[in-house]
Design a protein around this motif. Structure first.
Motif, PDB file in Angstrom:
ATOM      1  N   SER A  91       0.835  -1.210   0.000  1.00 59.16           N
ATOM      2  CA  SER A  91       0.000   0.000   0.000  1.00 59.16           C
ATOM      3  C   SER A  91       0.865   1.254   0.000  1.00 59.16           C
ATOM      4  O   SER A  91       0.525   2.253  -0.639  1.00 59.16           O
ATOM      5  CB  SER A  91      -0.936   0.002   1.204  1.00 59.16           C
ATOM      6  OG  SER A  91      -1.728  -1.172   1.182  1.00 59.16           O
ATOM      7  N   ASP A 142      -3.930  -2.807  -5.480  1.00 58.35           N
ATOM      8  CA  ASP A 142      -3.228  -3.276  -4.271  1.00 58.35           C
ATOM      9  C   ASP A 142      -4.230  -4.142  -3.514  1.00 58.35           C
ATOM     10  O   ASP A 142      -5.354  -3.709  -3.267  1.00 58.35           O
ATOM     11  CB  ASP A 142      -2.824  -2.030  -3.463  1.00 58.35           C
ATOM     12  CG  ASP A 142      -2.548  -2.313  -1.996  1.00 58.35           C
ATOM     13  OD1 ASP A 142      -1.966  -3.362  -1.696  1.00 58.35           O
ATOM     14  OD2 ASP A 142      -2.909  -1.451  -1.151  1.00 58.35           O
ATOM     15  N   THR A 198      -4.596  -3.675   4.874  1.00 57.63           N
ATOM     16  CA  THR A 198      -5.481  -3.594   3.716  1.00 57.63           C
ATOM     17  C   THR A 198      -6.470  -4.751   3.808  1.00 57.63           C
ATOM     18  O   THR A 198      -6.055  -5.915   3.847  1.00 57.63           O
ATOM     19  CB  THR A 198      -4.663  -3.702   2.411  1.00 57.63           C
ATOM     20  OG1 THR A 198      -3.694  -2.658   2.410  1.00 57.63           O
ATOM     21  CG2 THR A 198      -5.539  -3.609   1.191  1.00 57.63           C
ATOM     22  N   LYS A 248      -4.820   2.953   3.232  1.00 57.25           N
ATOM     23  CA  LYS A 248      -4.428   2.911   4.641  1.00 57.25           C
ATOM     24  C   LYS A 248      -3.082   2.173   4.743  1.00 57.25           C
ATOM     25  O   LYS A 248      -2.902   1.118   4.131  1.00 57.25           O
ATOM     26  CB  LYS A 248      -5.510   2.162   5.415  1.00 57.25           C
ATOM     27  CG  LYS A 248      -5.330   2.251   6.898  1.00 57.25           C
ATOM     28  CD  LYS A 248      -6.520   1.650   7.623  1.00 57.25           C
ATOM     29  CE  LYS A 248      -6.224   1.586   9.097  1.00 57.25           C
ATOM     30  NZ  LYS A 248      -7.144   0.757   9.823  1.00 57.25           N
TER      31      LYS A 248
END
Ligand SMILES: Nc1nc2c(ncn2[C@@H]2O[C@H](COP(=O)(O)OP(=O)(O)OP(=O)(O)O)[C@@H](O)[C@H]2O)c(=O)[nH]1
Ligand SMILES: [Mg+2]
Length: 423
Positions: free
Chosen positions: A172, A211, A192, A184
């Motif tokens: 991420s 992602d 995630t 986040k």
């Protein structure tokens, strides 16, 4: 809330009724039949849009109904067609027939549409039935009734590149530094919990990166968040496989790479064949002299020819990675849309006639051809019923029934019509 699979029900509009009416003017008291046809029911149409990225809006609304066609009017006026029901779905949504579990449509392009169920046909007005022997038909046809269908929507994100790796390797963080996405990021596993998409710009071109939650050993057996989110990288052209080269969590980079590849293969052999760029992450945490020897050992163990070394913190190697990805993407063609099965949602076979004998001796006649005919019958109307019987003879239904052993006085059931056979 992220939602990527949902079952909904859809119903196209029924056709409008044909009208039974006779021309009446000041001068004509008993004019000819002038009942217009009913309008067609609205279709149910799915439309892909890039403005949505989850199926969340289907959480509470699960029933979609298109408008019915309007009934026909006097003076030969056809009823208005029903309004189509257009259902917006995120690009990448796949429609699945729950009865067969097969894919019936793949809405992989922004703006792409798919007519899932066609609206019912409008019934003919009595003007349609006028002939030399039947000057004043007092019946008209009902509109075609369309059944409710169920369909599963499944989102399989469309991205060019998928970021794959163990939890906490920095997927991420990398997405946040190469794209417009703001995922986040935190120093714990499974930060995630659903896929993030970002658009990356480099050398005046763009590509989309997905992602997904981290994978761990046994993901195929449901460990961690399991394989569930791999469907969102199923269609990528390139996998960026992140390996934490700092081994700051006490893991072994060489082993990690093998574990993730095994999990990919267990999920889907095709995904395992997707081209990968190995990216060693968190290079800032490793002493320069140790870094090269770690990389050399890895490259030797896995015999890989393409890799990059980056730090999302210092941005070292990040620009080069973006260029490398773009260079690779240019060589890899887009994945074709998924194979779809012919679906029967909008298809009716109007050619079939079937006969079933019930235990009480009655005969039931059914099938597409019969259904179509029975729409035109008003049982209380003598002329309409006589027309129906003539048609049954013409279509060979009476002969078929006689062959099956029908005798005088036997009951024949056709849809909601039931009558006794009289020779
Ligand atoms: N030193 C250093 N830390 C990094 C780097 N990239 C990410 N991190 C840190 O590593 C931790 C995990 O980063 P994430 O980007 O959330 O990792 P992830 O792979 O997305 O993790 P999951 O979503 O849990 O699978 C965070 O504390 C980041 O700040 C890097 O290049 N260098
Ligand atoms: Mg993450």
């Amino acid at each position: 809330m992220f939602l990527d699979r949902v079952k909904i029900s859809i119903k196209a509009g029924n056709g409008g009724k044909g009208s039974t009416s006779f021309l009446r003017t000041k001068l004509t008291q008993n004019g000819g039949p002038d009942g217009g046809d009913g309008g067609r029911g609205g279709h149910v149409i799915f439309k892909a849009t890039n403005d949505m990225n989850t199926l969340y809006s289907f959480r509470f609304k699960k029933k979609f109904v298109a408008e019915n066609g309007e009934d026909g009017h006097q003076k030969n006026q056809t009823g208005r067609n029903g309004k189509d029901e257009i259902i917006l779905v995120p690009t990448g949504t796949v429609l699945i027939n729950p009865k067969t579990d097969k894919i019936i449509a793949d809405l992989s392009e922004d703006g792409q549409t798919f007519v899932a169920v066609k609206g019912g046909l409008g019934g003919h007005g009595n003007a349609y039935y006028k002939s030399s022997i039947k000057q004043a038909p007092t019946f008209s046809q009902a509109g075609e009734v369309v059944d409710i269908k169920e369909v599963i929507l499944e989102l399989k994100t469309i991205a060019d590149v998928g970021l794959v790796g163990f939890p906490n390797v920095g997927k991420s963080t990398l997405l946040s530094v190469i794209s417009n996405a703001n995922p986040k990021i935190a120093n714990y596993h499974f930060t995630t919990i659903y896929p993030n998409l970002g658009v990356c710009e480099v050398l005046g071109e763009t590509f989309v990166v997905a992602d997904i939650p981290g994978l761990i050993e046994g993901a195929s057996e449901g460990q961690g968040l399991g394989h569930y989110f791999l469907k969102h990288v199923e269609r990528v052209r390139l996998i960026v496989h992140l390996v934490d080269i700092s081994e700051c969590e006490g893991r072994n980079a060489i082993e990690d790479y093998t574990i993730i590849n095994n999990e990919l293969a267990k999920y889907n052999a095709e995904l395992a064949k997707t081209k990968q760029i190995v990216v060693f992450s968190k290079s800032d945490l490793v002493e320069k002299d140790q870094l090269q020897s770690k990389i050399d050992a890895f490259v030797k163990a896995h015999n890989i020819d393409e890799y990059m070394c980056i730090s999302s913190y210092t941005r070292e190697g990040v620009e080069e990675l973006k260029k490398k990805v773009l260079e690779n993407l240019k060589k890899i063609p887009k994945k074709p849309a998924l194979a779809v099965e012919e679906h029967d949602f909008d298809k009716k076979d109007f050619s079939t006639i079937e006969i079933k004998r019930h235990d009480d001796g009655s005969f039931e006649v059914y099938g597409g051809r019969i259904e179509n005919l029975s729409r035109g019958v008003v049982i209380s109307d003598e002329i309409s019923f006589a027309y129906f019987q003539t048609k049954l003879k013409e279509m060979g239904v009476i002969d078929m029934l006689l062959e099956r052993g029908m005798k005088e006085g036997d009951t024949v059931i056709i849809k909601d019509i039931s009558f006794e056979y009289v020779e």
